[in-house]
Design a protein around this motif. Structure first.
Motif, PDB file in Angstrom:
ATOM      1  N   TRP A  12     -10.973  -3.578  -0.052  1.00 17.32           N
ATOM      2  CA  TRP A  12      -9.866  -4.357   0.525  1.00 17.32           C
ATOM      3  C   TRP A  12      -9.619  -5.582  -0.353  1.00 17.32           C
ATOM      4  CZ3 TRP A  12      -9.885  -7.051   5.999  1.00 17.32           C
ATOM      5  CH2 TRP A  12      -8.579  -7.401   6.335  1.00 17.32           C
ATOM      6  N   GLN A  59      -7.939  -8.118  -0.810  1.00 13.66           N
ATOM      7  CA  GLN A  59      -7.030  -9.126  -0.268  1.00 13.66           C
ATOM      8  C   GLN A  59      -7.359 -10.516  -0.810  1.00 13.66           C
ATOM      9  OE1 GLN A  59      -4.303  -8.742   1.468  1.00 13.66           O
ATOM     10  NE2 GLN A  59      -3.931 -10.930   1.655  1.00 13.66           N
ATOM     11  N   LEU A  69       1.002   5.456   0.425  1.00 11.48           N
ATOM     12  CA  LEU A  69       1.024   4.065   0.884  1.00 11.48           C
ATOM     13  C   LEU A  69      -0.086   3.233   0.233  1.00 11.48           C
ATOM     14  CD1 LEU A  69       1.815   4.401   4.712  1.00 11.48           C
ATOM     15  CD2 LEU A  69       3.302   3.503   2.911  1.00 11.48           C
ATOM     16  N   LEU A  70      -1.229   3.864   0.023  1.00 10.99           N
ATOM     17  CA  LEU A  70      -2.335   3.159  -0.635  1.00 10.99           C
ATOM     18  C   LEU A  70      -1.957   2.793  -2.071  1.00 10.99           C
ATOM     19  CD1 LEU A  70      -5.244   2.132  -0.427  1.00 10.99           C
ATOM     20  CD2 LEU A  70      -6.012   4.400  -1.168  1.00 10.99           C
ATOM     21  N   ILE A 118       1.107   2.417  -3.246  1.00 10.14           N
ATOM     22  CA  ILE A 118       2.170   1.396  -3.177  1.00 10.14           C
ATOM     23  C   ILE A 118       1.578   0.031  -2.849  1.00 10.14           C
ATOM     24  CG2 ILE A 118       4.212   0.646  -1.883  1.00 10.14           C
ATOM     25  CD1 ILE A 118       4.937   3.620  -1.552  1.00 10.14           C
ATOM     26  N   ASN A 119       0.657   0.016  -1.878  1.00 12.22           N
ATOM     27  CA  ASN A 119       0.015  -1.243  -1.493  1.00 12.22           C
ATOM     28  C   ASN A 119      -0.729  -1.872  -2.667  1.00 12.22           C
ATOM     29  OD1 ASN A 119      -2.792  -2.500  -0.362  1.00 12.22           O
ATOM     30  ND2 ASN A 119      -1.065  -3.038   0.961  1.00 12.22           N
ATOM     31  N   TYR A 120      -1.503  -1.079  -3.386  1.00 13.67           N
ATOM     32  CA  TYR A 120      -2.255  -1.574  -4.544  1.00 13.67           C
ATOM     33  C   TYR A 120      -1.295  -2.080  -5.630  1.00 13.67           C
ATOM     34  CZ  TYR A 120      -6.946   0.026  -3.164  1.00 13.67           C
ATOM     35  OH  TYR A 120      -8.156   0.177  -2.549  1.00 13.67           O
ATOM     36  N   THR A 121      -0.207  -1.343  -5.844  1.00 14.24           N
ATOM     37  CA  THR A 121       0.759  -1.731  -6.878  1.00 14.24           C
ATOM     38  C   THR A 121       1.396  -3.080  -6.564  1.00 14.24           C
ATOM     39  OG1 THR A 121       1.259   0.601  -7.309  1.00 14.24           O
ATOM     40  CG2 THR A 121       2.838  -1.017  -8.123  1.00 14.24           C
ATOM     41  N   LEU A 122       1.858  -3.246  -5.334  1.00 15.09           N
ATOM     42  CA  LEU A 122       2.517  -4.492  -4.936  1.00 15.09           C
ATOM     43  C   LEU A 122       1.538  -5.663  -4.940  1.00 15.09           C
ATOM     44  CD1 LEU A 122       4.816  -3.222  -2.026  1.00 15.09           C
ATOM     45  CD2 LEU A 122       5.445  -3.720  -4.396  1.00 15.09           C
ATOM     46  N   ARG A 123       0.299  -5.395  -4.503  1.00 20.15           N
ATOM     47  CA  ARG A 123      -0.715  -6.455  -4.506  1.00 20.15           C
ATOM     48  C   ARG A 123      -1.041  -6.885  -5.934  1.00 20.15           C
ATOM     49  NH1 ARG A 123      -2.446 -10.895  -2.401  1.00 20.15           N
ATOM     50  NH2 ARG A 123      -4.690 -11.179  -2.407  1.00 20.15           N
ATOM     51  N   GLU A 143       1.847  -8.926  -7.262  1.00 18.42           N
ATOM     52  CA  GLU A 143       1.849 -10.264  -6.658  1.00 18.42           C
ATOM     53  C   GLU A 143       0.791 -11.166  -7.307  1.00 18.42           C
ATOM     54  OE1 GLU A 143       0.736 -12.352  -2.355  1.00 18.42           O
ATOM     55  OE2 GLU A 143       0.613 -10.185  -2.617  1.00 18.42           O
TER      56      GLU A 143
END
Length: 706
Positions: free
Chosen positions: A298, A300, A416-417, A419-424, A427
């Motif tokens: 995670w 984050q 989704l995983l 996409i989430n990793y890519t956007l994170r 950022e």
């Protein structure tokens, strides 16, 4: 392979290249940040005349055998920095370095894909629902924990080590499959292991993984699964023996390069490693392992620095954090138990073992097991371990697919995983554009880290946000009461606010903690001079010079003090010493020429002027001082030239009334009365109360009326 299969493979390759680059593109126009300054900008090995120096020094440019060296021997990485510098016409361009990092990351992603394909058994059943190796490579390509390695130039060591790590493994795998040229592949694998280690130390762990891979492959593909049979396989034993002997020689060679001495770190860098209490050491390190695992699972909370209180020590059983390493170890035991169950398919079992061992073995150099390291957590060291982690995640998703048969749900979850990793990643890569964004972003993750507060204060101070900077410096001191650098900077801020009594307290506190701190002594000298304590100020300056013999700015301030004390000859000598040590110190040149002007030592001034103009030709204050000298000597044209250059260089914001007024006096004496009038008026426009300009203008009017 059919044409359609080739097209599909090529399309996959193109998409992998794209997705591995996309999250980090915004960072390419960024600056050198954080450790980049020491490893690249200030590292003489990057731009020295000799290409061999990096083989005798550590990663930061210090002699590897020195007592103060960090013993991080990565000459090939430094050589890659030097190539960047050479290719960019001997200019340090952060963008050039960052583009190289990104290209290296993309190459590593392709090699990781090949490694995954090698780990998979294409003839095995049970892994037929989606391309497990490709999905694992996509996960690796965009994992947010790689942001530091890709966006921070220093992280290139991990990427290059990762590239050669994968090549070494692929060659070893070829060695197992090939009979005629097996030893050639084995020797090449060992050679690339050495290369990987010369990029970064943890590259040597590939040999440990190769042995594990060899053994697991034998156990899962051999018809005879008896371990005794495996251990009597002559070829297997010979390969493992060669690898182990090579590993010993490599480690011994590394020890010789270090001159048989370990690196010396401070307790603030890795507090748990300095603990004598075994409970504190084991539990805190275990908690740190858990946090590393959490960053993979995670991502984050990502921060550029995890030292100095970011992860407080676990000192008692009542600390609630102790539950997390217990859960981690429990999960590890359950995972091993699950793997050992006979009903698990061979392919799944093999991938779970290999994914786990790859993650653990490559992390060992950072685990404080064999020797203490100089950090608590460093996200970039997870670059290679994440190869194993991404494989485990893919296997887990596949098992979920097999068990539930919910193809659409698992497929959506997988996408989704990604996409989430890519956007994170996209950022977080923005945080590495400059130090302001990087340091301030760290406050949200590690507010208890004294260094994070200190670094954020520095960048805020540079942007004139002094109130916030001061509060962060004070917070850094509260978190780490011996933070003498923060005390020095607080003293500086208070000095600039003319709060001299408070500034003196902080500067003396900094000196009390670290007596041989020349910067604090010099700043104390400035504060004492401001409060009229000239003798004490002189003593502070001389102490600073004693601790740092070549300290041009201190000599400059000492010269200013001597001028205040009326010791003009001592002032001249101090400023001469300043420009000898730093010929670009334009303030010292300005004061030298101005003092020689004021004391009518024009001959000495004329000797210095060519040197000053050669070193700092565009310094407006130097040109102004030179113009005054030429004006006194009635060399009007030359004086006008330097007055004009000075005024143009100062610009509208910084030009002062005296600059126009002195040029007006020159024109006045030169009998160019219209120009003199215009300059006097310009001076009075800037400062209506400028008496000498007003008086000279009145005298000019009287003269022109007659």
């Amino acid at each position: 392979m059919t044409n359609s299969e080739k097209v599909v493979s090529f399309s996959k390759l193109l998409f992998l290249v794209f997705i591995s680059s996309f999250p980090f593109l915004t960072n390419l126009k960024g600056d050198f940040v954080f450790d980049d300054s020491e490893a690249v900008v200030k590292n003489k090995d990057v731009f020295s005349n000799s290409w061999k120096d990096c083989f005798f020094n550590d990663f930061w440019g210090t002699n590897i055998r020195s007592n103060v060296s960090h013993k991080s021997y990565r000459p090939l990485t430094v050589l890659s920095f030097r190539l960047n510098y050479f290719w960019n016409n001997n200019q340090l361009s952060a963008s050039s370095f960052k583009v190289t990092n990104l290209l290296c990351h993309t190459l590593c992603c392709i090699l990781v894909w090949l490694t995954y394909r090698e780990l998979m058994n294409p003839h095995s059943s049970g892994l037929k629902y989606f391309d497990l190796s490709y999905y694992s490579a996509l996960l690796f390509a965009v994992h947010p924990v790689h942001v530091e390695a890709v966006s921070g130039i220093v992280g290139r060591a991990d990427i290059l080590s990762g590239i050669s790590f994968n090549v070494a493994f692929l060659l070893y795998s070829k060695c197992i499959c090939s009979k005629k040229t097996s030893y050639l592949y084995l020797l090449l694998s060992i050679a690339f292991t050495i290369i990987s280690m010369l990029f970064k130390e943890n590259g040597v762990t590939v040999l440990g993984f190769c042995i594990c891979y060899d053994f697991v492959k034998k156990m899962t593909t051999s018809k005879n699964k008896d371990i005794n049979y495996i251990l009597t396989d002559t070829m297997f034993l010979l390969r493992v023996s060669i690898v182990l002997i090579s590993l010993l020689f490599i480690l011994y060679g590394r020890w010789i390069i270090m001159d048989g001495s370990k690196p010396v770190f401070k307790e603030i860098d890795n507090p748990a490693a300095f603990q004598d209490n075994l409970f504190i050491k084991i539990t805190t390190h275990s908690y740190i392992y858990f946090l590393n695992g959490l960053l993979l699972i995670w991502p984050q909370w990502l921060c550029y620095d995890w030292s100095m209180g970011c992860v407080p020590l676990i000192k008692s059983v009542s600390d609630y954090r102790i539950i997390f390493p217990i859960l981690m170890y429990t999960f590890a035991v359950l995972l091993m138990f699950s793997i050992s169950k006979k009903q698990n398919g061979n392919t799944t079992k093999r991938l779970l073992i290999l994914g786990s061992t790859l993650t653990v073995i490559s992390f060992l150099p950072a685990a404080n097991v064999f020797y203490p390291v100089g950090f608590v957590i460093a996200e970039r060291i997870l670059y290679i371990p994440s190869i194993g982690y991404c494989l485990l995640i893919s296997v887990g998703l596949h098992k979920l697919l097999v068990k539930t048969r919910k193809y659409n749900i698992v497929f959506i979850l997988s996408i989704l995983l990604i996409i989430n990793y890519t956007l994170r990643s996209k950022e977080k890569s923005r945080d590495w554009l400059n130090e302001y964004q990087l340091f301030t972003s760290g406050l949200a993750v590690c507010p208890l880290n004294a260094k994070v507060n200190y670094n954020a204060a520095k960048v805020l101070d540079a942007r004139s946000k002094t109130k916030t900077a001061l509060s962060l410096y004070l917070e850094a001191i509260r978190l780490y009461p011996e933070y003498y650098q923060a005390m020095n900077n607080v003293g500086n801020l208070l000095k600039d606010q003319e709060r001299y009594a408070e500034a003196e307290i902080y500067l003396k506190s900094a000196i009390k903690i670290k007596e041989d701190n020349p910067t604090a002594w010099m700043n104390l000298g400035i504060v004492l001079a401001k409060t009229g304590h000239y003798k004490e100020s002189e003593g502070a300056y001389l102490t600073a010079i004693r601790y740092r013999n070549k300290y041009p700015h201190c000599y400059y301030n000492l010269g200013n003090l001597y001028l205040e004390m009326g010791k003009t000859e001592d002032a001249l000598q101090s400023w001469l010493q300043t420009v000898n040590l730093n010929p670009k110190h334009f303030l010292a040149w300005t004061n030298l020429i101005a003092l020689l002007d004021n004391t009518d030592q024009l001959d000495k001034a004329m000797e210095l002027i060519p040197k000053a103009l050669a070193e700092v030709p565009d310094a407006p204050s130097v040109n102004f001082a030179v113009a005054n000298i030429f004006g006194k000597l009635d060399r009007f044209q030359e004086s006008e030239k330097y007055f004009t250059r000075a005024i143009n260089s100062f610009g509208k914001r910084n030009v002062q009334a005296i600059h126009y007024a002195n040029l007006g006096v020159l024109y006045h004496r030169w009998k160019k009365y219209n120009k003199a009038e215009a300059m006097y008026k310009n001076a009075l426009k800037l400062d209506p109360n400028f008496e000498s300009a007003s008086r000279n203008l009145k005298n000019l009017y009287k003269l022109t009326r007659h």
